[in-house]
Write an enzyme that holds these catalytic residues in place. Structure first.
Site, PDB file in Angstrom:
ATOM      1  CB  THR A 201      25.985  -5.084 -61.364  1.00 26.05           C
ATOM      2  OG1 THR A 201      25.294  -4.654 -60.206  1.00 26.05           O
ATOM      3  CG2 THR A 201      25.017  -5.699 -62.336  1.00 26.05           C
ATOM      4  CB  THR A 251      27.206  -2.138 -63.983  1.00 30.23           C
ATOM      5  OG1 THR A 251      27.752  -1.917 -62.669  1.00 30.23           O
ATOM      6  CG2 THR A 251      28.227  -1.696 -65.006  1.00 30.23           C
ATOM      7  N   GLY A 252      25.724   0.289 -62.346  1.00 29.29           N
ATOM      8  CA  GLY A 252      25.915   1.634 -61.814  1.00 29.29           C
ATOM      9  C   GLY A 252      24.827   1.959 -60.823  1.00 29.29           C
TER      10      GLY A 252
HETATM   11  N1  ASP Z   1      22.983  -1.307 -60.756  1.00 26.66           N
HETATM   12  C1  ASP Z   1      23.054  -2.026 -59.520  1.00 26.66           C
HETATM   13  C2  ASP Z   1      21.953  -1.566 -58.614  1.00 26.66           C
HETATM   14  O1  ASP Z   1      21.703  -0.386 -58.536  1.00 26.66           O
HETATM   15  C3  ASP Z   1      24.352  -1.860 -58.828  1.00 26.66           C
HETATM   16  C4  ASP Z   1      25.572  -2.201 -59.638  1.00 26.66           C
HETATM   17  O2  ASP Z   1      25.605  -1.970 -60.835  1.00 26.66           O
HETATM   18  O3  ASP Z   1      26.538  -2.718 -59.062  1.00 26.66           O
HETATM   19  O4  ASP Z   1      21.384  -2.372 -57.940  1.00 26.66           O
END
Ligand code: ASP
Length: 332
Positions: A201, A251-252
């Site tokens: 993300t 992000t996560g």
């Molecule tokens: N936070 C994003 C999600 O759960 C994924 C990511 O951070 O890459 O959709």
């Protein structure tokens, strides 16, 4: 004489150390180690992060708003196949790309978001349009796409989002999933234990000359997501938040960011507990960690202080000061 010199040295050291940042970005957290990134790939990531920061910074320098800076920087990353946003968005279980994005301006608490869109080239622009051109905060699926089209945003064929890397990740994850189904011992683990350990993300937070903070986030979500799953990125307060004091983007593992209302909680810790940006955003990541989740968050406060905590091996991240000095980091 000696007595006078010491405080002077201390003060000048302090002022030198006090950099004022005007923008911070991330390109995702995860198992990003030197061992699994070739020097060439590392350079590609660094160059793209630098480009995003340079373009975002030049908006701010030219007197444009933090909203312009954030959308500009995020578009650089959305248009690159390196990140899980826009062009490089990951695949759902059905082999589609469903994108989410959101944006929020801190001075007026205005926000816009789109979720589960499949044909909008730059979802961050759609989020901005929802904020500026509608009376709503969040639009999803076909409705969001119709709205984006009416606003004159670029619409692409869903095939635009196909990349070999993301397609192969889906195939690998599906193979792991069927392995898991045949192994009785692991049957209790949720599907997300099969995540590919990298969240790509993208997000940005900027502070403009008027002191206005804007935060934005854009993503393809998580590989192999099912049933139109929506993560934290388009949810105001979870993946994105901004007020007069601070802006944040996460992000996560999205489910944990939603359950802990990660971004708003950090902002509230600053407001009500008077914590600084570092402690407040670290507390959000710690709470996610305690619950068994992982990821990272970037934050920028009204005085130009930043924080970029994460509990994964690495996080693509960077920041730029009011003088245009750029810093980019990847590993722990
Ligand atoms: N936070 C994003 C999600 O759960 C994924 C990511 O951070 O890459 O959709």
């Amino acid at each position: 004489m000696k007595k006078l010199l010491l405080p002077f040295l201390l003060i000048s050291a302090m002022t030198m150390a006090q950099k004022k940042y005007v923008m911070v970005i991330h390109g995702g957290a995860g198992t990003i180690t030197k061992a699994n990134l070739t020097p060439e790939k590392e350079k590609e990531y660094r160059d793209k992060l630098i480009e995003a920061l340079q373009k975002g910074y030049s908006e701010l320098k030219n007197g444009k708003s933090s909203l312009d800076a954030v959308t500009t920087a995020i578009m650089v990353m959305e248009d690159s196949p390196l990140f899980n946003a826009g062009k490089g968005a990951v695949f759902t279980n059905e082999g589609k790309n469903e994108l989410d994005a959101s944006v929020m301006t801190g001075n007026n608490l205005k926000a816009g978001a789109v979720a589960g869109v499949t044909t909008i080239k730059n979802p961050i622009l759609a989020a901005k349009a929802v904020m500026e051109k509608s009376e709503h905060v969040m639009m999803a699926g076909k409705g969001a796409e119709d709205f984006a089209k009416l606003q004159g945003l670029e619409i692409v064929d869903p095939n635009y989002f196909w990349t070999e890397k993301t397609w192969n990740s889906l195939q690998k994850m599906k193979a792991k999933e069927s392995e898991k189904k045949t192994s009785a011992t692991q049957q209790k683990q949720p599907d997300y234990f099969l995540i590919d350990q990298k969240f790509g993300t993208v997000g940005a937070v900027a502070l403009d000359k008027n002191g206005v903070i804007t935060a934005g986030t854009s993503t393809g979500g998580m590989t192999n997501k099912k049933y139109n799953r929506i993560g934290d990125s388009p949810i105001i307060g979870a993946g994105t938040y901004a007020n007069e004091q601070v802006g944040l983007s996460g992000t996560g593992w999205g489910e944990f960011f939603i359950r802990t209302v990660a971004s708003k909680t950090a902002a509230d810790r600053m407001k009500f507990l008077k914590e600084n940006v570092k402690n407040a955003s670290q507390a959000s990541i710690d709470e996610i960690g305690r619950l068994g989740g992982n990821g990272g968050i970037i934050a920028l406060d009204k005085d130009g202080n930043i924080a970029m905590p994460f509990n994964t091996e690495g996080m693509y991240r960077g920041a730029v000061t009011d003088k245009g000095e750029i810093e980019v980091l990847i590993y722990k």
